[in-house]
Design a protein around this motif. Structure first.
Motif, mmCIF file in Angstrom:
data_model
loop_
_atom_site.group_PDB
_atom_site.id
_atom_site.type_symbol
_atom_site.label_atom_id
_atom_site.label_comp_id
_atom_site.label_asym_id
_atom_site.label_seq_id
_atom_site.Cartn_x
_atom_site.Cartn_y
_atom_site.Cartn_z
ATOM 1 N N LEU B 40 0.820 -1.208 0.000
ATOM 2 C CA LEU B 40 0.000 0.000 0.000
ATOM 3 C C LEU B 40 0.855 1.260 0.000
ATOM 4 O O LEU B 40 0.527 2.242 -0.667
ATOM 5 C CB LEU B 40 -0.920 -0.006 1.223
ATOM 6 C CG LEU B 40 -2.013 -1.063 1.156
ATOM 7 C CD1 LEU B 40 -2.805 -1.075 2.441
ATOM 8 C CD2 LEU B 40 -2.935 -0.804 -0.020
ATOM 9 N N GLU B 133 -3.272 -1.355 -12.547
ATOM 10 C CA GLU B 133 -4.065 -0.462 -11.704
ATOM 11 C C GLU B 133 -4.720 -1.199 -10.547
ATOM 12 O O GLU B 133 -4.865 -0.658 -9.464
ATOM 13 C CB GLU B 133 -5.148 0.199 -12.550
ATOM 14 C CG GLU B 133 -4.605 1.208 -13.521
ATOM 15 C CD GLU B 133 -5.719 1.833 -14.331
ATOM 16 O OE1 GLU B 133 -5.587 1.857 -15.558
ATOM 17 O OE2 GLU B 133 -6.705 2.274 -13.730
ATOM 18 N N ASP B 134 -5.151 -2.406 -10.801
ATOM 19 C CA ASP B 134 -5.838 -3.167 -9.750
ATOM 20 C C ASP B 134 -4.866 -3.915 -8.844
ATOM 21 O O ASP B 134 -5.272 -4.446 -7.817
ATOM 22 C CB ASP B 134 -6.779 -4.205 -10.383
ATOM 23 C CG ASP B 134 -7.953 -3.538 -11.054
ATOM 24 O OD1 ASP B 134 -8.195 -2.370 -10.749
ATOM 25 O OD2 ASP B 134 -8.614 -4.195 -11.874
ATOM 26 N N ASP B 137 -4.625 -3.355 -4.933
ATOM 27 C CA ASP B 137 -5.828 -3.806 -4.217
ATOM 28 C C ASP B 137 -5.897 -5.319 -4.185
ATOM 29 O O ASP B 137 -6.144 -5.927 -3.141
ATOM 30 C CB ASP B 137 -7.074 -3.270 -4.919
ATOM 31 C CG ASP B 137 -7.100 -1.767 -4.953
ATOM 32 O OD1 ASP B 137 -6.982 -1.178 -3.881
ATOM 33 O OD2 ASP B 137 -7.217 -1.203 -6.055
ATOM 34 N N THR B 140 -3.241 -6.883 -1.913
ATOM 35 C CA THR B 140 -3.561 -6.619 -0.503
ATOM 36 C C THR B 140 -4.629 -7.576 -0.017
ATOM 37 O O THR B 140 -4.525 -8.164 1.067
ATOM 38 C CB THR B 140 -4.056 -5.171 -0.350
ATOM 39 O OG1 THR B 140 -3.081 -4.307 -0.889
ATOM 40 C CG2 THR B 140 -4.291 -4.842 1.099
ATOM 41 N N LEU B 141 -5.656 -7.736 -0.845
ATOM 42 C CA LEU B 141 -6.753 -8.629 -0.442
ATOM 43 C C LEU B 141 -6.273 -10.068 -0.333
ATOM 44 O O LEU B 141 -6.601 -10.789 0.614
ATOM 45 C CB LEU B 141 -7.908 -8.529 -1.439
ATOM 46 C CG LEU B 141 -8.673 -7.210 -1.398
ATOM 47 C CD1 LEU B 141 -9.608 -7.090 -2.577
ATOM 48 C CD2 LEU B 141 -9.455 -7.117 -0.107
#
Lengths: 243, 556
Positions: B40, B133-134, B137, B140-141
């Motif tokens: 992040l 871009e993703d 996220d 992290t998930l």
């Protein structure tokens, strides 16, 4: 009845103190009042057709439950109930429901068949749980114990990893009693991850590279990069419904 | 004045326990948490934003893998080989005052999960589903969910059980909805979240019933209390409440395992979400759920001895016999139904991901059979019980390659063919024979035919059932399970082979997009890396089995 259920839901010895025994006193009156409000509003949530009303009844029901916790001498749990559930539902009410509820979604109609089915399942579950709650001897016994000290300090210390509360009578002895420092800390990682997930799902993304949905689907061929291919094939798989 | 001295010693004791004992054995999870923060942070800094999140995540996972490997290596092997009781060599260390436990099962599952991530992240890079871009996220998930799964494998306290299940589930809901804007994906995410919330609520109620009755959430202490309460006689009515609480906890576990009748989310989520997510859920999530099932079954059914445990407060093996009987009955019956229904429902499927979802359900059934056998043999045939746990551990190890391989093939073929329907694979052998051979290996291994890894795994599971029958542990149920398992293996033959038949014999459609799929490419290399172990482990399985045996030693 309610107390037995609550005692099973939140195993705190203090809760057992809430059962009325002797002549009517204010404690019992308040207990009955809160219990009645909690139950009636919970039923109202199910029966209401309007989303905003449902949320409002939910707030009332949760607040009444917090009152039951306070009566039982579990003021920490009561405060948490108010802050998290009542506060959270209020935020949900204001932002989630009032801002997004548009005409077609405000009213939720349930078909009669669903109502009957849900009623049957709910009644069966209630019967089983009530029976379970009344079967356990210590949960049935009416008792009115004095609540000793404020419960928040030991809970706060336990969250820091040190258990200063007296062990419950009859609980098995342990060398190091488990404090709650690890859950307290690890849940922060969890919340961070979940926030990222929620932000991802909620974000209206303005893509720098246009998504393959928007470009013509003719860029098919061995030359497309894996990324483009994945994007566009994912969209090609959509069974309609891209808005 | 006495109070203050007590407080001081309490703090010192807790500090010692945390810093000297717990944190060193918790470094794998700490490493994952640090990686999440790093991924992040990298996105916030302008220069580092160019850096791919997958690479950062992979770096962190490599460190975590290294720690997990060291933890696994640190476990002494001796005491098992010579067939002795093996009690001396068993490592069992309670962490954080009994909230978690470190033993060989923890180490094995953790190593498995880290190994999975180390393969999974390159696979997602190759398949391209989280684009740049993703990426932050997505990873992290994924890392957050895996952190929860590590905790599931090491939970020793019902509070941690619930928390770990939630930590593993909630990021998965978001992952299921990764392809935003696709109706099927959003629907899958919503369905998964609603089902998950319901299952979690029921599980929490069950936990509260158990905790309220037993006065503790610490699994070994619960076992001790259980033996007392159950011994006091069923007339007191407590037993009915305990059974109810146990069943409610089983609901939460069955949801994670996708066991019947709590499997409804599985096909829909797998079909709606990207194949990459399906691979993650069916391998990592399943491994953690099976580990948690073992933890709870053995935690409640077997008195714990050894270092750091509550000094066996009057609990003995015989007194917990009825608890074990209950556990075996619930797990065994659920296993039989899950296995049969999963295999039968797989027949009518035309979508490859849906077929694999039902195959996942069926495999959960096989795994639960071995768990039932392991619990049944406790106290009757301890060596057999250990072998059954080893069978489960080995199964999970091979399942990683088989099933991730299957989902990798689906994802990479989707990039070429724009479809995940089985019919669209028709005649693929003519243009891309390599991928068809890889699919063949994976599917035949999922059936459990020699000489592939799936055969060894299935053989070990069935042999543990046979062992339970010969030892006379819950003989009728184990016989039923053996018959059901054999029957299911036969019927699973047809739907797996139908896919291969479509791929080889059916004529290819005229308007097939994309070119040939060569194994000599980055996606091809990923498929090869996943498929080769399936073959190799089918022949040289002793290495993995030695590790699995080490994991099995926890059931001593």
């Amino acid at each position: 009845m309610i107390t037995s259920l609550l005692a099973s839901a939140v195993p705190m010895s203090g809760l057992l103190a809430a059962l009325p025994v002797a002549a009517v006193n204010w404690h019992s009156v308040l207990f009955l009042l809160f219990a009645a409000v909690a139950c009636a509003c919970a039923v109202a949530v199910v029966l209401a057709d309007n989303v905003v009303r449902m949320a409002f009844y939910l707030v009332l029901s949760l607040a009444a439950t917090a009152g039951l916790f306070f009566l039982a001498g579990a003021e920490f749990v009561g405060a948490m109930q108010l802050m998290i559930y009542v506060g959270g539902t209020l935020v949900l009410l204001v932002f989630g429901v009032m801002l997004t509820a548009q005409a077609p979604f405000v009213a939720i109609k349930t078909s009669t068949g669903d109502r009957v089915l849900a009623g049957m399942v709910g009644a069966a579950l209630l019967a089983v749980l009530l029976q379970a709650a009344f079967r356990v001897e210590p949960w049935r016994r009416p008792a009115m114990a004095a609540v000793a000290a404020p419960a928040a300090t030991p809970i706060g210390m336990a969250l820091l990893g040190v258990r200063v509360d007296e062990p419950v009578a009859g609980a098995p002895p342990a060398a190091v009693r488990s404090g709650y420092l690890l859950p307290f800390e690890i849940v922060s990682v969890h919340l961070l991850v979940v926030l990222v997930g929620a932000a991802y799902l909620a974000r209206a993304k303005r893509r720098r590279t246009p998504r393959a949905i928007d470009v013509a689907a003719s860029s098919v061929g061995p030359v497309v990069t894996a990324r483009e291919a994945a994007r566009s094939s994912a969209s090609a798989l959509a069974s309609g419904g891209q808005r | 004045m006495n109070q203050t001295m007590n407080l001081g010693s309490l703090i010192t004791g807790s500090l010692n326990d945390t810093l000297a004992v717990s944190l060193p054995l918790f470094r794998t999870e700490l490493c994952l948490a640090a990686t999440i923060v790093l991924v992040l942070l990298c996105r916030m800094l302008p220069l580092l934003r160019r850096l791919d999140a997958g690479l950062v995540a992979l770096g962190g996972v490599c460190f975590a893998l290294w720690f997990a490997w060291n933890d696994m290596r640190g476990i002494p092997v001796g005491g098992l080989q010579d067939g002795s009781a093996g009690g001396a060599a068993i490592v069992r260390q309670e962490l954080f005052g009994g909230l978690l436990v470190f033993d060989s099962l923890t180490a094995y599952i953790r190593l498995l999960l880290m190994g999975f991530l180390a393969v999974y992240i390159p696979f997602t890079k190759a398949s391209g589903i989280p684009d740049h871009e993703d990426g932050a996220d997505f990873y992290t998930l994924v890392l957050g969910a895996t952190l929860g799964m590590c905790l599931m494998a090491s939970a020793n306290h019902l509070l941690m059980v619930f928390m770990a299940v939630e930590m593993a589930s909630v990021p998965s809901y978001a992952l299921a909805g990764l392809l935003k804007g696709r109706k099927a994906s959003s629907e899958a995410a919503l369905k998964y979240a609603v089902y998950g919330a319901g299952a979690a609520g029921i599980m929490l109620y069950g936990i509260s019933l158990l905790a309220g009755l037993l006065g503790t959430c610490h699994l070994p202490s619960m076992a001790a209390e259980l033996s007392r309460v159950v011994d006091a006689g069923s007339a007191s009515g407590n037993v009915m409440v305990l059974a109810l609480g146990g069943l409610m906890v089983a609901v939460g576990l069955a949801f994670k395992l996708s066991a019947v009748p709590f499997h409804f989310w599985c096909p829909d989520v797998f079909e709606g979400a990207a194949a990459e997510i399906g691979g993650f859920l069916s391998v990592a999530s399943k491994a953690a759920a099976v580990a948690l099932l073992l933890r709870i079954c053995f935690g409640l059914g077997v008195p714990t001895t050894g270092h750091g445990a509550v000094a066996a407060i009057g609990a003995n093996l015989a007194e917990l016999g009825s608890t074990r009987h209950f556990i075996v009955a619930v797990v065994g019956l659920m296993a039989a139904v899950t296995c049969t229904l999963g295999n039968l429902a797989a027949y009518g499927q035309t979508n490859m991901k849906r077929l694999l979802a039902y195959s996942t359900i069926a495999h959960a059934g096989y795994l639960m059979m071995a768990v039932a056998a392991a619990v049944a043999m406790v106290g009757i045939d301890p060596a057999g019980s250990r072998d059954a746990v080893s069978a489960v551990a080995f199964y999970l190890g091979t399942y990683l390659f088989m099933n991730l391989g299957a989902f990798a093939i689906v994802a990479l073929l989707r990039n070429r063919l724009r479809s995940e329907e089985i019919d669209s694979y028709a005649g693929l052998v003519r243009s891309s024979p390599g991928i068809v051979i890889a699919t063949g290996v994976v599917l035949v291994s999922l059936i459990g035919l020699p000489p592939l890894a799936g055969f060894v795994a299935k053989f070990l599971v069935f042999s543990s059932l046979v062992q339970a029958i010969t030892a006379g542990a819950e003989r009728p149920l184990m016989l039923v399970l053996l018959v059901v398992g054999g029957f299911n293996t036969v019927i699973s033959l047809f739907y797996y082979l139908r896919v291969l038949k479509v791929m080889t014999f059916d004529p290819p459609p005229a308007d097939r997009p994309g070119g040939e799929f060569s194994l000599v490419s980055l996606p091809g290399a990923i498929v090869t890396a996943l498929v080769v172990p399936v073959v190799v482990l089918g022949i040289f399985w002793s290495g993995l089995y030695a590790c699995a045996q080490l994991a099995g030693a926890f059931a001593s």
